[in-house]
Enzyme design. Structure first.
Site, short mmCIF file in Angstrom:
data_model
loop_
_atom_site.label_atom_id
_atom_site.label_comp_id
_atom_site.label_asym_id
_atom_site.label_seq_id
_atom_site.Cartn_x
_atom_site.Cartn_y
_atom_site.Cartn_z
N LYS A 60 14.68 4.05 -0.13
CA LYS A 60 15.61 4.16 0.98
C LYS A 60 14.86 4.02 2.31
O LYS A 60 14.24 4.98 2.79
CB LYS A 60 16.32 5.53 0.95
CG LYS A 60 17.02 5.86 -0.35
CD LYS A 60 18.22 4.96 -0.60
CE LYS A 60 18.97 5.37 -1.86
NZ LYS A 60 20.07 4.44 -2.17
N HIS A 119 1.66 -1.53 -3.49
CA HIS A 119 1.73 -2.21 -4.80
C HIS A 119 1.82 -3.73 -4.68
O HIS A 119 1.61 -4.42 -5.68
CB HIS A 119 2.93 -1.70 -5.60
CG HIS A 119 2.85 -0.27 -6.00
ND1 HIS A 119 1.79 0.24 -6.71
CD2 HIS A 119 3.71 0.77 -5.80
CE1 HIS A 119 1.99 1.54 -6.93
NE2 HIS A 119 3.13 1.88 -6.39
N ASP A 153 -0.67 8.90 -2.86
CA ASP A 153 0.62 8.62 -3.50
C ASP A 153 0.55 9.02 -4.97
O ASP A 153 -0.53 9.04 -5.57
CB ASP A 153 0.91 7.12 -3.37
CG ASP A 153 2.34 6.74 -3.70
OD1 ASP A 153 2.69 6.77 -4.89
OD2 ASP A 153 3.09 6.41 -2.77
N HIS A 210 1.59 7.28 -7.37
CA HIS A 210 1.26 6.07 -8.12
C HIS A 210 -0.06 5.49 -7.63
O HIS A 210 -0.39 5.57 -6.44
CB HIS A 210 2.36 5.02 -7.96
CG HIS A 210 3.71 5.48 -8.43
ND1 HIS A 210 4.62 6.10 -7.60
CD2 HIS A 210 4.29 5.40 -9.65
CE1 HIS A 210 5.72 6.39 -8.29
NE2 HIS A 210 5.54 5.98 -9.54
N ASP A 221 5.73 10.78 -2.81
CA ASP A 221 6.25 11.00 -4.16
C ASP A 221 5.33 11.91 -4.98
O ASP A 221 5.64 12.23 -6.13
CB ASP A 221 6.48 9.68 -4.91
CG ASP A 221 5.30 8.74 -4.82
OD1 ASP A 221 4.26 9.14 -4.26
OD2 ASP A 221 5.40 7.60 -5.31
#
Length: 566
Positions: free
Chosen positions: A26, A136, A171, A173, A259
């Site tokens: 978002k 990424h 993060d 990830h 996250d």
């Protein structure tokens, strides 16, 4: 805490874009963060700037021309055609071709590039771009909600001025796109703490340490579910201290993906807002030029809380702000407590079960101790403008017609593209490959090939899926023209160009434009029934030889092809 000169980059348009109603990413979270920062009256304490949006040419400093051109053209309506039926550029459902995707990327990349320049010019100690951090994105493919890798573009800008840059990623990830970009160089050290296992992107083992000249300059801390503030701090700070001792970076980029906070929809860690922000405070205390960028984070209200508090940390006023939220446009979103906080949950910290985190810390510190001293690089003054601008030349519009050298360079570009395309087959090791600790690369990847079938991992499900096979007619187009200059999806004869310019592939059009630009007057010619590229050319102006006489350069022809006599 001592004061820092902080520059804050924000573009009010960034919150207007949408990946889709049901999509986890978002962009509105940047707008909510800005509202909170404004409500806490932090804006007057910073230098607020709106960065120049990155151009397509700027994006090609890292990404391929073909991929950037694709992003500038793709829409939901033509995505299937431009992605060759979903086989390249945007593979899977993680990265939808939403309206305005290129403009969104230009805001993100422009902010990080401007922040890097601001730091390198010495006009700020800390530069913030919460719209950045899309770590990424690959050189020629979108991945994990990321289309353009603004971090790589920002670091490349820094490397024009300083010899070494440290990239830190907190993060949930793994920062695979940034690590992959600098995997073979010692001028950038990447330090990533992330959840590892059956989890996107599947990279970031502790033995993934770089390759060639970059061996040892990729530092990975794989974590298990439920890591708490204390566990995280026990590995983050000692490893960072060792990195600063050995590597001595001239600048730091800190990716603050949210996250990794407790309760995130896609994460699995258990950090509080204060534990996450502790990383920002610790890096800030080292007094090294610092760029803060955003990243992941899919529980929107927690993302806004964390980045607002970390903005206060950058300013050094985190102890002065009231944790009870002030009134703002999104006040109702933060109920029922209406506080600037993210609390930990009661999930178990699996990192403490078998003391795996202690082993990871000790092994990482041992690797860093074996690393050679900080590498040096010869630097020279970097011009503020391009060579073309210095010489008074324009862009591609003033280039001479294509000559033999242009053709050879184009053939070389196609050869390089073929190598990149074939490299997909070696992007990752087989699943049963053993870790190689003898200096060879043990890196896994979110991109795999098994039994001739290409695979990708989804960031939403953390499961591999098959990339659709390219239909035979598309394979034929790509084999004939791998750069896609003349190919199009499903048809022959149409031309695709990466960037529009005056240079034309059509010889007739090129001659017309070149002669008009040279000041040669053009006449009108070509009889009835002649067409060029599907357009009637009876009334087109075409060049004729200049005889030097006072007569007109060409003769008027009526529609029947006969000369009019006056």
């Amino acid at each position: 805490m001592s004061k820092r000169r902080v520059t804050y980059y924000y573009d009010s348009d960034v919150g207007a874009y949408s990946y889709g109603v049901t999509h986890a990413m978002k962009p509105q979270r940047m707008r909510i963060t800005h509202e909170l920062v404004s409500a806490y009256d932090m804006l007057p304490k910073m230098h607020i700037l709106r960065a120049k949006r990155a151009s397509a040419e700027t994006m090609t400093r890292f990404h391929t021309d073909e991929y950037v051109d694709f992003l500038s053209k793709v829409t939901p309506e033509n995505a299937r055609r431009l992605t060759y039926q979903g086989t390249r550029f945007l593979v899977g459902d993680d990265n939808p071709p939403f309206e305005g995707v290129f403009e969104f990327c230009s805001i993100s990349a422009g902010g990080s590039i401007a922040a890097a320049n601001r730091l390198m010019d010495g006009h700020a100690d800390i530069a913030i771009n919460w719209a950045g951090g899309l770590h990424h994105a690959k050189k020629r493919e979108a991945s994990g909600f990321c289309y353009i890798n603004d971090i790589v573009l920002g670091i490349l800008e820094m490397l024009r001025f300083v010899p070494r840059v440290l990239y830190i990623d907190i993060d949930c990830h793994h920062g695979d796109g940034v690590e992959e970009a600098f995997y073979t160089t010692d001028r950038v050290m990447t330090y990533s703490l992330h959840k590892f296992g059956e989890f996107f992107p599947g990279t970031g083992q502790i033995d993934d340490r770089g390759r060639g000249k970059g061996r040892g300059y990729a530092v990975n801390i794989p974590l298990k579910d439920g890591v708490t503030d204390e566990s995280y701090r026990s590995v983050f700070e000692p490893v960072l201290d060792k990195i600063l001792e050995v590597y001595q970076p001239s600048a730091i980029v800190l990716q603050c993906g949210a996250d990794s906070l407790s309760g995130d929809k896609l994460g699995g860690l258990n950090l509080t807002m204060h534990g996450h922000a502790r990383c920002v405070q610790y890096v800030r205390s080292k007094n090294i030029p610092l760029m803060l960028v955003g990243g992941g984070g899919y529980t929107v209200k927690n993302v806004a809380r964390a980045w607002t508090y970390e903005t206060a940390c950058a300013l050094g006023i985190e102890d002065d702000i009231d944790l009870n939220l002030p009134w703002n446009e999104y006040f109702e979103w933060f109920g029922p407590r209406y506080r600037l906080e993210v609390l930990e949950s009661n999930v178990e910290d699996y990192n403490l079960r078998d003391h795996s985190l202690d082993e990871v810390r000790e092994k990482t510190l041992r690797y860093l101790s074996d690393l050679r001293p900080a590498p040096s690089v010869q630097l020279q003054d970097v011009p503020r403008e391009s060579l073309g601008e210095e010489l008074g030349l324009g862009g591609v519009q003033v280039h001479e017609p294509f000559d033999e050298l242009d053709k050879r360079l184009a053939q070389h570009a196609r050869f390089v593209y073929d190598l990149q395309k074939d490299s997909d087959r070696s992007d990752s090791e087989p699943e049963d490959a053993e870790d190689d600790t003898d200096g060879k690369d043990a890196r896994r990847s979110s991109r795999r090939i098994r039994n001739g079938q290409r695979k990708r991992m989804s960031i939403v499900t953390s499961k591999y899926f098959d990339v659709p096979r390219l239909p035979p007619e598309f394979e034929r187009d790509l084999d004939e023209d791998p750069c896609g200059v003349h190919a199009n999806a499903g048809g022959h004869g149409k031309k695709r160009r990466f960037f529009q310019s005056v240079a034309e592939w059509d010889p007739v059009k090129r001659v017309v434009l070149e002669r008009e630009r040279a000041g040669v007057r053009a006449g009108v010619g070509m009889g009835m029934g002649m067409t060029m590229n599907g357009f009637d050319t009876r009334f087109m102006r075409v060049p004729v030889e200049d005889t030097g006489s006072e007569e007109p350069d060409g003769a008027e022809l009526d529609p029947d092809g006969e000369e009019d006599e006056d």
